[in-house]
Design a protein around this motif. Structure first.
Motif, mmCIF file in Angstrom:
data_model
loop_
_atom_site.group_PDB
_atom_site.id
_atom_site.type_symbol
_atom_site.label_atom_id
_atom_site.label_comp_id
_atom_site.label_asym_id
_atom_site.label_seq_id
_atom_site.Cartn_x
_atom_site.Cartn_y
_atom_site.Cartn_z
ATOM 1 N N SER A 136 -36.117 11.986 -26.408
ATOM 2 C CA SER A 136 -35.826 13.309 -25.848
ATOM 3 C C SER A 136 -35.964 14.393 -26.911
ATOM 4 O O SER A 136 -36.537 15.455 -26.656
ATOM 5 C CB SER A 136 -34.410 13.345 -25.264
ATOM 6 O OG SER A 136 -34.296 12.468 -24.182
ATOM 7 N N GLU A 137 -35.426 14.140 -28.099
ATOM 8 C CA GLU A 137 -35.528 15.112 -29.190
ATOM 9 C C GLU A 137 -36.984 15.345 -29.584
ATOM 10 O O GLU A 137 -37.403 16.482 -29.811
ATOM 11 C CB GLU A 137 -34.734 14.635 -30.412
ATOM 12 C CG GLU A 137 -33.244 14.706 -30.244
ATOM 13 C CD GLU A 137 -32.515 14.091 -31.432
ATOM 14 O OE1 GLU A 137 -33.149 13.783 -32.469
ATOM 15 O OE2 GLU A 137 -31.296 13.907 -31.307
ATOM 16 N N GLU A 138 -37.732 14.277 -29.683
ATOM 17 C CA GLU A 138 -39.144 14.393 -30.061
ATOM 18 C C GLU A 138 -39.928 15.141 -28.992
ATOM 19 O O GLU A 138 -40.773 15.984 -29.316
ATOM 20 C CB GLU A 138 -39.732 12.998 -30.296
ATOM 21 C CG GLU A 138 -41.087 13.005 -30.963
ATOM 22 C CD GLU A 138 -41.065 13.641 -32.350
ATOM 23 O OE1 GLU A 138 -42.086 14.265 -32.705
ATOM 24 O OE2 GLU A 138 -40.057 13.534 -33.079
ATOM 25 N N LEU A 139 -39.676 14.864 -27.723
ATOM 26 C CA LEU A 139 -40.351 15.577 -26.639
ATOM 27 C C LEU A 139 -39.970 17.059 -26.668
ATOM 28 O O LEU A 139 -40.829 17.931 -26.466
ATOM 29 C CB LEU A 139 -40.009 14.966 -25.280
ATOM 30 C CG LEU A 139 -40.719 13.652 -24.935
ATOM 31 C CD1 LEU A 139 -40.179 13.093 -23.626
ATOM 32 C CD2 LEU A 139 -42.213 13.888 -24.840
ATOM 33 N N ALA A 140 -38.711 17.330 -26.894
ATOM 34 C CA ALA A 140 -38.264 18.722 -26.958
ATOM 35 C C ALA A 140 -38.920 19.443 -28.127
ATOM 36 O O ALA A 140 -39.358 20.600 -28.000
ATOM 37 C CB ALA A 140 -36.755 18.785 -27.082
ATOM 38 N N ARG A 141 -38.990 18.797 -29.253
ATOM 39 C CA ARG A 141 -39.622 19.401 -30.412
ATOM 40 C C ARG A 141 -41.125 19.567 -30.185
ATOM 41 O O ARG A 141 -41.708 20.575 -30.565
ATOM 42 C CB ARG A 141 -39.375 18.516 -31.639
ATOM 43 C CG ARG A 141 -39.568 19.265 -32.927
ATOM 44 C CD ARG A 141 -39.112 18.511 -34.120
ATOM 45 N NE ARG A 141 -39.975 17.321 -34.289
ATOM 46 C CZ ARG A 141 -39.632 16.252 -34.948
ATOM 47 N NH1 ARG A 141 -38.454 16.151 -35.476
ATOM 48 N NH2 ARG A 141 -40.467 15.242 -35.068
ATOM 49 N N HIS A 142 -41.732 18.618 -29.540
ATOM 50 C CA HIS A 142 -43.179 18.686 -29.264
ATOM 51 C C HIS A 142 -43.496 19.794 -28.251
ATOM 52 O O HIS A 142 -44.481 20.487 -28.409
ATOM 53 C CB HIS A 142 -43.659 17.329 -28.739
ATOM 54 C CG HIS A 142 -45.127 17.242 -28.510
ATOM 55 N ND1 HIS A 142 -46.046 17.323 -29.531
ATOM 56 C CD2 HIS A 142 -45.841 17.135 -27.360
ATOM 57 C CE1 HIS A 142 -47.255 17.227 -29.021
ATOM 58 N NE2 HIS A 142 -47.169 17.117 -27.699
#
Length: 146
Positions: A136-142
Motif C-alpha cells: 500500500s505504501e509503495e503504491l501510494a508513493r508510486h
C-alpha cells in the motif's frame, strides 16, 4: 532387565502361565523345585472346577509330596517378597526411569510442536499485514509521483 533363564529372576507380566500345565523349568531347576515354587496342579475330576482363570489351591498334595505347612508358605512368601523388593530396587527402577524419560520426551516434543504451530500462525498473520502495508505504501508513493 532380568534374564528369564536366571533361576533367581522374577517372573514378568509377559511370562505365559497356563493353568493346569506345569511351568517351564529354568536351567538348574529340578522338577521338584518347580512344583514347590509354583503350586499349580489341575483339580481331580471329582472336585468342582472354578471359573476359568480363578486360582484354586491344591487339595491335598503336590505330586505325592506332603502339603505345605505355614512355615514353608511363609518362607516362599518371604523369598518372593525379597526377590520382588530386589527387582524394584534394581531393574524396575531403570525400566520406570526409562519410561518416564520417554514420556517426558514425547510430551516435550508435543509441546514444541504446539508452540511452533502457534508462533507460525501468528507470524503468518503478522507478515501478511506487513506485506499489505508495504505494498500500500509503495503504491501510494508510486501514484503520488505521477
Amino acid at each position: 532387565m532380568t534374564d528369564p533363564h536366571d533361576p533367581n529372576s522374577i517372573p514378568m507380566l509377559t511370562d505365559v502361565i497356563v493353568p493346569g500345565r506345569p511351568p517351564l523349568g529354568r536351567p538348574g531347576e529340578t522338577h521338584a523345585q518347580a512344583q514347590v515354587e509354583t503350586p499349580h496342579e489341575p483339580l481331580p475330576a471329582s472336585q468342582p472346577t472354578a471359573q476359568p482363570g480363578a486360582y484354586t489351591p491344591p487339595a491335598a498334595s503336590l505330586s505325592g509330596t506332603a502339603p505345605l505347612d505355614a512355615r514353608e508358605i511363609e518362607f516362599i512368601a518371604e523369598r518372593l517378597r525379597g526377590r520382588f523388593a530386589n527387582y524394584l530396587r534394581q531393574d524396575a527402577r531403570a525400566v520406570i526411569e526409562a519410561r518416564c524419560r520417554d514420556a517426558i520426551e514425547e510430551h516435550t516434543n508435543w509441546l514444541v510442536r504446539q508452540v511452533s504451530r502457534e508462533v507460525m500462525s501468528a507470524l503468518e498473520q503478522e507478515v501478511a499485514g506487513w506485506v499489505r502495508d508495504a505494498v500500500s505504501e509503495e503504491l501510494a508513493r508510486h501514484t503520488s509521483r505521477r
